[in-house]
Scaffold this motif. Structure first.
Motif, PDB file in Angstrom:
ATOM      1  N   VAL A   1       0.849  -1.196   0.000  1.00  0.00           N
ATOM      2  CA  VAL A   1       0.000   0.000   0.000  1.00  0.00           C
ATOM      3  C   VAL A   1       0.882   1.244   0.000  1.00  0.00           C
ATOM      4  O   VAL A   1       1.699   1.458   0.910  1.00  0.00           O
ATOM      5  N   ALA A   2       0.740   2.050  -1.032  1.00  0.00           N
ATOM      6  CA  ALA A   2       1.491   3.298  -1.145  1.00  0.00           C
ATOM      7  C   ALA A   2       0.591   4.454  -0.707  1.00  0.00           C
ATOM      8  O   ALA A   2      -0.538   4.574  -1.178  1.00  0.00           O
ATOM      9  N   THR A   3       1.120   5.300   0.164  1.00  0.00           N
ATOM     10  CA  THR A   3       0.367   6.442   0.678  1.00  0.00           C
ATOM     11  C   THR A   3       1.229   7.686   0.594  1.00  0.00           C
ATOM     12  O   THR A   3       2.449   7.625   0.850  1.00  0.00           O
ATOM     13  N   ALA A   4       0.619   8.810   0.241  1.00  0.00           N
ATOM     14  CA  ALA A   4       1.373  10.047   0.096  1.00  0.00           C
ATOM     15  C   ALA A   4       0.618  11.201   0.730  1.00  0.00           C
ATOM     16  O   ALA A   4      -0.615  11.226   0.742  1.00  0.00           O
ATOM     17  N   LEU A   5       1.396  12.152   1.259  1.00  0.00           N
ATOM     18  CA  LEU A   5       0.847  13.387   1.812  1.00  0.00           C
ATOM     19  C   LEU A   5       1.583  14.547   1.136  1.00  0.00           C
ATOM     20  O   LEU A   5       2.824  14.568   1.110  1.00  0.00           O
ATOM     21  N   THR A   6       0.839  15.499   0.597  1.00  0.00           N
ATOM     22  CA  THR A   6       1.454  16.649  -0.054  1.00  0.00           C
ATOM     23  C   THR A   6       0.897  17.929   0.515  1.00  0.00           C
ATOM     24  O   THR A   6      -0.219  17.959   1.049  1.00  0.00           O
ATOM     25  N   MET A   7       1.674  19.011   0.394  1.00  0.00           N
ATOM     26  CA  MET A   7       1.276  20.303   0.973  1.00  0.00           C
ATOM     27  C   MET A   7       1.892  21.423   0.141  1.00  0.00           C
ATOM     28  O   MET A   7       2.865  21.196  -0.596  1.00  0.00           O
ATOM     29  N   PRO A   8       1.365  22.652   0.278  1.00  0.00           N
ATOM     30  CA  PRO A   8       1.921  23.767  -0.491  1.00  0.00           C
ATOM     31  C   PRO A   8       3.242  24.255   0.100  1.00  0.00           C
ATOM     32  O   PRO A   8       3.689  23.804   1.165  1.00  0.00           O
ATOM     33  N   ASN A   9       3.868  25.241  -0.598  1.00  0.00           N
ATOM     34  CA  ASN A   9       5.181  25.726  -0.182  1.00  0.00           C
ATOM     35  C   ASN A   9       5.166  26.415   1.178  1.00  0.00           C
ATOM     36  O   ASN A   9       6.199  26.525   1.842  1.00  0.00           O
TER      37      ASN A   9
ATOM     38  N   LEU B   1       5.210   3.264   2.373  1.00  0.00           N
ATOM     39  CA  LEU B   1       4.893   1.989   1.737  1.00  0.00           C
ATOM     40  C   LEU B   1       4.631   0.978   2.836  1.00  0.00           C
ATOM     41  O   LEU B   1       5.535   0.618   3.598  1.00  0.00           O
ATOM     42  N   THR B   2       3.386   0.523   2.906  1.00  0.00           N
ATOM     43  CA  THR B   2       2.976  -0.426   3.944  1.00  0.00           C
ATOM     44  C   THR B   2       2.834  -1.804   3.312  1.00  0.00           C
ATOM     45  O   THR B   2       2.090  -1.964   2.332  1.00  0.00           O
ATOM     46  N   PRO B   3       3.519  -2.835   3.818  1.00  0.00           N
ATOM     47  CA  PRO B   3       3.469  -4.161   3.188  1.00  0.00           C
ATOM     48  C   PRO B   3       2.049  -4.734   3.109  1.00  0.00           C
ATOM     49  O   PRO B   3       1.671  -5.305   2.077  1.00  0.00           O
ATOM     50  N   GLN B   4       1.270  -4.568   4.181  1.00  0.00           N
ATOM     51  CA  GLN B   4      -0.081  -5.174   4.147  1.00  0.00           C
ATOM     52  C   GLN B   4      -0.978  -4.495   5.159  1.00  0.00           C
ATOM     53  O   GLN B   4      -0.559  -4.164   6.269  1.00  0.00           O
ATOM     54  N   ILE B   5      -2.256  -4.293   4.764  1.00  0.00           N
ATOM     55  CA  ILE B   5      -3.317  -3.841   5.674  1.00  0.00           C
ATOM     56  C   ILE B   5      -4.444  -4.865   5.568  1.00  0.00           C
ATOM     57  O   ILE B   5      -5.026  -5.051   4.487  1.00  0.00           O
ATOM     58  N   GLY B   6      -4.682  -5.579   6.656  1.00  0.00           N
ATOM     59  CA  GLY B   6      -5.675  -6.639   6.634  1.00  0.00           C
ATOM     60  C   GLY B   6      -7.091  -6.128   6.444  1.00  0.00           C
ATOM     61  O   GLY B   6      -7.395  -4.933   6.603  1.00  0.00           O
ATOM     62  N   SER B   7      -7.991  -7.054   6.106  1.00  0.00           N
ATOM     63  CA  SER B   7      -9.410  -6.708   5.964  1.00  0.00           C
ATOM     64  C   SER B   7      -9.943  -6.151   7.277  1.00  0.00           C
ATOM     65  O   SER B   7      -9.677  -6.691   8.350  1.00  0.00           O
ATOM     66  N   SER B   8     -10.670  -5.030   7.191  1.00  0.00           N
ATOM     67  CA  SER B   8     -11.275  -4.351   8.355  1.00  0.00           C
ATOM     68  C   SER B   8     -10.217  -3.842   9.330  1.00  0.00           C
ATOM     69  O   SER B   8     -10.494  -3.692  10.517  1.00  0.00           O
ATOM     70  N   SER B   9      -8.996  -3.586   8.812  1.00  0.00           N
ATOM     71  CA  SER B   9      -7.919  -3.049   9.644  1.00  0.00           C
ATOM     72  C   SER B   9      -7.479  -1.694   9.099  1.00  0.00           C
ATOM     73  O   SER B   9      -7.856  -1.302   7.981  1.00  0.00           O
ATOM     74  N   GLN B  10      -6.658  -0.992   9.875  1.00  0.00           N
ATOM     75  CA  GLN B  10      -6.204   0.320   9.435  1.00  0.00           C
ATOM     76  C   GLN B  10      -4.816   0.618  10.006  1.00  0.00           C
ATOM     77  O   GLN B  10      -4.371  -0.008  10.977  1.00  0.00           O
TER      78      GLN B  10
ATOM     79  N   ALA C   1      -3.383  10.664  -0.287  1.00  0.00           N
ATOM     80  CA  ALA C   1      -3.897   9.661  -1.228  1.00  0.00           C
ATOM     81  C   ALA C   1      -3.234   8.325  -0.920  1.00  0.00           C
ATOM     82  O   ALA C   1      -2.136   8.269  -0.352  1.00  0.00           O
ATOM     83  N   THR C   2      -3.937   7.239  -1.294  1.00  0.00           N
ATOM     84  CA  THR C   2      -3.406   5.903  -1.037  1.00  0.00           C
ATOM     85  C   THR C   2      -3.804   4.966  -2.155  1.00  0.00           C
ATOM     86  O   THR C   2      -4.820   5.193  -2.861  1.00  0.00           O
ATOM     87  N   LEU C   3      -3.043   3.885  -2.336  1.00  0.00           N
ATOM     88  CA  LEU C   3      -3.319   2.924  -3.401  1.00  0.00           C
ATOM     89  C   LEU C   3      -2.660   1.593  -3.063  1.00  0.00           C
ATOM     90  O   LEU C   3      -1.512   1.545  -2.618  1.00  0.00           O
ATOM     91  N   ALA C   4      -3.440   0.508  -3.254  1.00  0.00           N
ATOM     92  CA  ALA C   4      -2.881  -0.837  -3.090  1.00  0.00           C
ATOM     93  C   ALA C   4      -2.288  -1.245  -4.429  1.00  0.00           C
ATOM     94  O   ALA C   4      -3.010  -1.401  -5.422  1.00  0.00           O
ATOM     95  N   THR C   5      -0.996  -1.428  -4.488  1.00  0.00           N
ATOM     96  CA  THR C   5      -0.332  -1.656  -5.783  1.00  0.00           C
ATOM     97  C   THR C   5      -0.398  -3.103  -6.250  1.00  0.00           C
ATOM     98  O   THR C   5      -0.137  -3.387  -7.432  1.00  0.00           O
ATOM     99  N   SER C   6      -0.754  -4.041  -5.310  1.00  0.00           N
ATOM    100  CA  SER C   6      -0.726  -5.457  -5.696  1.00  0.00           C
ATOM    101  C   SER C   6      -2.094  -6.120  -5.663  1.00  0.00           C
ATOM    102  O   SER C   6      -2.208  -7.304  -5.998  1.00  0.00           O
ATOM    103  N   VAL C   7      -3.142  -5.414  -5.241  1.00  0.00           N
ATOM    104  CA  VAL C   7      -4.501  -5.969  -5.156  1.00  0.00           C
ATOM    105  C   VAL C   7      -5.465  -4.961  -5.762  1.00  0.00           C
ATOM    106  O   VAL C   7      -5.316  -3.746  -5.584  1.00  0.00           O
ATOM    107  N   ALA C   8      -6.464  -5.458  -6.476  1.00  0.00           N
ATOM    108  CA  ALA C   8      -7.449  -4.571  -7.100  1.00  0.00           C
ATOM    109  C   ALA C   8      -8.235  -3.801  -6.039  1.00  0.00           C
ATOM    110  O   ALA C   8      -8.568  -4.327  -4.967  1.00  0.00           O
ATOM    111  N   ASP C   9      -8.529  -2.556  -6.343  1.00  0.00           N
ATOM    112  CA  ASP C   9      -9.367  -1.713  -5.478  1.00  0.00           C
ATOM    113  C   ASP C   9     -10.443  -1.090  -6.369  1.00  0.00           C
ATOM    114  O   ASP C   9     -10.189  -0.085  -7.051  1.00  0.00           O
ATOM    115  N   PRO C  10     -11.653  -1.682  -6.425  1.00  0.00           N
ATOM    116  CA  PRO C  10     -12.664  -1.237  -7.386  1.00  0.00           C
ATOM    117  C   PRO C  10     -13.285   0.129  -7.044  1.00  0.00           C
ATOM    118  O   PRO C  10     -13.918   0.734  -7.897  1.00  0.00           O
TER     119      PRO C  10
END
Length: 470
Positions: free
Chosen positions: A386-394, A416-425, A447-456
């Motif tokens: 799971v890739a997560t990013a935080l951005t901000m202005p100058n 980069l988080t290796p795994q987040i289980g179902s119903s976990s955070q 923003a966040t995205l699971a790079t190895s599992v589909a997220d519909p």
């Protein structure tokens, strides 16, 4: 032995006569029965009959007339107790619901009696059905007594009386010999109510009730189910709740976004297990993701005559996990434990990541604050890589980002988080600083995205919020 009309009603009669017009409504000849086709039951408590019958109250009482709770009730949980210890004592309860109406408006008549202690003067006596009326020949009490009905009055058992069909009527101020006409035109003690209506054209009703008049010393009786037209008066004091019980809808499971099969339901009871009607019950979601219609977390309903209250439909939220619902009335509480389950995986493995971002509303120029990024997996499968990013202005810079990748004095952080289980955070905390020269709102994004599992569902994979520098 007949009941003499009590002298205490003279003031009430005078007031009632003044309120009725001199011109009476002509009553049509009707066939009267003892029950109404669509009767409405009205509960009457002791508090409802506190007014004396010298007033214009809709319900009133005279003498020793008390609503009593008891297991000996035939209708509901209580009854009306009438007591006349002395020869001149009286006890009655009257309704003025048909005040000013012609006698023909009384389309149904009835009541029940139970003799606890027979009178010493005449043990055959029982409470009577009484109509106080006025018309062309002045005031009179129209009285129906069980003793003249042809049915013997019993002791220690409930009896149902139908004054609308049974003989036994007489009128005060002109009591003639049995079977002979009085000055109103109907035969004393043998007339039916249809005979009374036919004879008393132009008479209108003042009040209708149950009366235990003078001439019945020592009589103590119960009465209930007073039928006046389309209303049945059930003498019951409110049941005081002592227990709330969950009867349906506990320990259920629903998939995210689906309704639970059975709405939470409770029953409120009082002493002796009697149902507590008319009590408000508030159902509240106190833990977990679930709601009532409209997204509400609470709903209030009223118990029915059976003491049962059923909540509106409870719908599972988007987050899987336990749900707690409480049902409360006064100091009493019942608890429901439910479960929201993620839908089973079908086809390819999938996750459902959702991100939230929390920052303070304001920060001082040159000040520091924390931004908390929370990533939750609501899907049925673990989210991996799971890739997560935080951005901000100058105007904002990263001071510290434990576990994250951030350039010194930069304006972004990645995890980069290796795994987040179902119903976990997982939660990421970043310390940011505001530039001393910056003022006004600053937009922070996550923003966040699971790079190895589909997220519909990607609509909940980003979050934006504002912190104002001032």
């Amino acid at each position: 032995m007949r009941h003499r009309p009590p002298t205490h009603r003279r003031r009430r009669r005078a007031a009632a006569l003044a309120g009725l017009t001199a011109t009476a409504v002509v009553a049509g000849l009707v066939a009267l029965t003892g029950t109404a086709s669509a009767a409405t039951t009205t509960r009457v408590s002791n508090d409802d009959i506190t007014a004396a019958c010298t007033t214009s109250a809709t319900l009133c009482h005279d003498g020793v007339a008390t609503v009593v709770d008891g297991a000996g009730a035939d209708l509901g949980s209580g009854f009306l107790r009438l007591s006349t210890p002395g020869a001149t004592d009286k006890a009655d309860v009257f309704s003025r619901a048909l005040y000013g109406k012609p006698l023909s408006a009384l389309t149904a008549l009835g009541y029940e009696t139970y003799i606890e202690t027979p009178g010493s003067g005449d043990p055959r006596q029982a409470p009577s059905y009484t109509i106080e009326a006025t018309g062309p020949q002045g005031f009179t009490s129209l009285v129906w007594e069980p003793v003249y009905s042809g049915t013997a009055v019993a002791v220690g058992t409930w009896q149902t009386w139908n004054p609308g069909a049974m003989p036994g009527w007489w009128a005060s101020r002109d009591v003639t010999a049995t079977g002979t006409p009085n000055r109103f035109g109907f035969a004393t003690y043998t007339a039916t109510f249809a005979d009374v209506v036919r004879a008393m054209t132009g008479y209108t009703i003042i009040d209708v009730g149950i009366s235990q008049g003078s001439g019945s010393p020592g009589l103590q009786a119960r009465a209930d189910g007073l039928t006046v037209g389309d209303t049945v008066y059930d003498f019951d004091n409110p049941v005081v709740p002592t227990r709330i019980t969950a009867t349906a809808g506990d320990r259920q499971t629903a998939l995210t976004g689906a309704a639970f099969p059975t709405p939470p339901t409770v029953k409120i009871t009082g002493a002796g297990g009697l149902a507590a009607a008319g009590r408000q019950v508030t159902f509240t979601v106190t833990k977990g993701a679930a709601s009532f219609p409209g997204g509400a977390t609470s709903a209030t309903v009223t118990t029915g005559d059976d003491g049962v209250a059923t909540a509106p439909t409870l719908t599972a939220g988007r987050d899987a996990g336990p749900v707690t619902v409480t049902a409360t009335t006064g100091p009493l509480t019942a608890t429901f434990t439910e479960t929201v389950a993620a839908p089973p995986g079908t086809g390819a493995k999938r996750a459902d990541l959702a991100v939230t971002l929390a920052v303070p509303a304001t920060v001082l120029p040159g000040g520091t604050f924390q931004a908390i990024v929370t990533v939750r997996n609501n899907g049925p499968y673990p989210a991996t890589n799971v890739a997560t990013a935080l951005t901000m202005p100058n105007g904002l810079v990263v001071v510290a980002a434990p576990g994250g990748i951030a350039p010194r004095n930069g304006h972004s952080v990645a995890w980069l988080t290796p795994q987040i289980g179902s119903s976990s955070q997982v939660a990421h905390t970043v310390t940011l600083a505001a530039d001393t020269k910056v003022r006004g709102p600053q937009q922070v994004r996550a923003a966040t995205l699971a790079t190895s599992v589909a997220d519909p569902d990607l609509l909940n994979n980003a979050a934006v919020t504002i912190v104002t520098v001032k």
